[in-house]
Design a protein around this motif. Sequence first.
Motif, mmCIF file in Angstrom:
data_model
loop_
_atom_site.group_PDB
_atom_site.id
_atom_site.type_symbol
_atom_site.label_atom_id
_atom_site.label_comp_id
_atom_site.label_asym_id
_atom_site.label_seq_id
_atom_site.Cartn_x
_atom_site.Cartn_y
_atom_site.Cartn_z
ATOM 1 N N GLU A 162 -4.334 3.549 -12.068
ATOM 2 C CA GLU A 162 -3.323 2.577 -12.483
ATOM 3 C C GLU A 162 -3.702 1.175 -11.990
ATOM 4 N N VAL A 163 -3.757 0.242 -12.913
ATOM 5 C CA VAL A 163 -4.067 -1.140 -12.544
ATOM 6 C C VAL A 163 -2.875 -1.711 -11.782
ATOM 7 N N THR A 164 -3.153 -2.319 -10.644
ATOM 8 C CA THR A 164 -2.103 -2.951 -9.850
ATOM 9 C C THR A 164 -1.785 -4.302 -10.473
ATOM 10 N N PRO A 165 -0.562 -4.485 -10.955
ATOM 11 C CA PRO A 165 -0.247 -5.763 -11.605
ATOM 12 C C PRO A 165 -0.207 -6.896 -10.587
ATOM 13 N N PRO A 166 -0.722 -8.045 -10.980
ATOM 14 C CA PRO A 166 -0.588 -9.205 -10.091
ATOM 15 C C PRO A 166 0.904 -9.477 -9.868
ATOM 16 N N ALA A 167 1.230 -9.863 -8.671
ATOM 17 C CA ALA A 167 2.636 -10.112 -8.339
ATOM 18 C C ALA A 167 3.196 -11.233 -9.211
ATOM 19 N N MET B 48 0.853 -1.171 0.000
ATOM 20 C CA MET B 48 0.000 0.000 0.000
ATOM 21 C C MET B 48 0.902 1.238 0.000
ATOM 22 N N SER B 49 0.531 2.220 -0.760
ATOM 23 C CA SER B 49 1.315 3.440 -0.884
ATOM 24 C C SER B 49 0.827 4.479 0.124
ATOM 25 N N TRP C 46 -2.396 7.620 -10.053
ATOM 26 C CA TRP C 46 -2.173 6.430 -9.231
ATOM 27 C C TRP C 46 -3.465 5.624 -9.048
ATOM 28 N N ALA C 47 -4.567 6.314 -8.774
ATOM 29 C CA ALA C 47 -5.833 5.628 -8.515
ATOM 30 C C ALA C 47 -6.339 4.882 -9.748
ATOM 31 N N TYR D 145 -12.151 -8.704 2.678
ATOM 32 C CA TYR D 145 -10.911 -8.856 1.907
ATOM 33 C C TYR D 145 -9.961 -9.802 2.644
ATOM 34 N N HIS E 196 0.227 7.963 -1.322
ATOM 35 C CA HIS E 196 -0.998 8.139 -2.095
ATOM 36 C C HIS E 196 -2.234 8.127 -1.198
#
Length: 177
Positions: free
Chosen positions: A85-90, A1-2, A82-83, A148, A5
């Motif tokens: 931007e798709v978070t890439p799967p690890a 988590m940023s 930032w919001a 979650y 941001h």
Amino acid sequence: MSTRHILLGLLATGPSHGYDLKRRHDERFPQARPLAYGQVYTTLQRLVRDGLAEVDGTGSEGGPERTLYRATEDGARELTRWAAEVTPPAPFVVNEIFAKVVVSILTAGDPETYLRDQRAAHMGRMRELTAVKTAPGADLSTVLSADYALTHLDADLRWMTTTGARLAPLTSEVDTV
């Protein structure tokens, strides 16, 4: 988590003191690790340094002097970017539970007992989270945050069950490498 941001997001609603930002973070993200005050103020200083936030004044309002911060236009643009931007799967999953199973096999430990004990710890945490989300007056942020965490714990439990069923071939594989 940023953290930067998240703080920018909280500043997007209007100027705030570091103390208020920490309190609002902990309220908005109830299942996250609470922010330390030092982390809040260090992050605010970096946001100011990077031109994403600025000091909007200071005041004491009958208490200690506090600095008021607000997001800049650059900060608002950065937050929007930032919001969206798709978070890439690890690309790699670091799984401490799996590592402990393998180390247990390597050291002639008892991976089956470890998995059973880990399952019990997960089940205990799931009971706690279920109580949190079903408590009278639980707000939607708390419920969604607990959901979650519960989903991830459930995935871990399913993985533990699968791994437990495959311990013999895993042990054979680990012993031959």
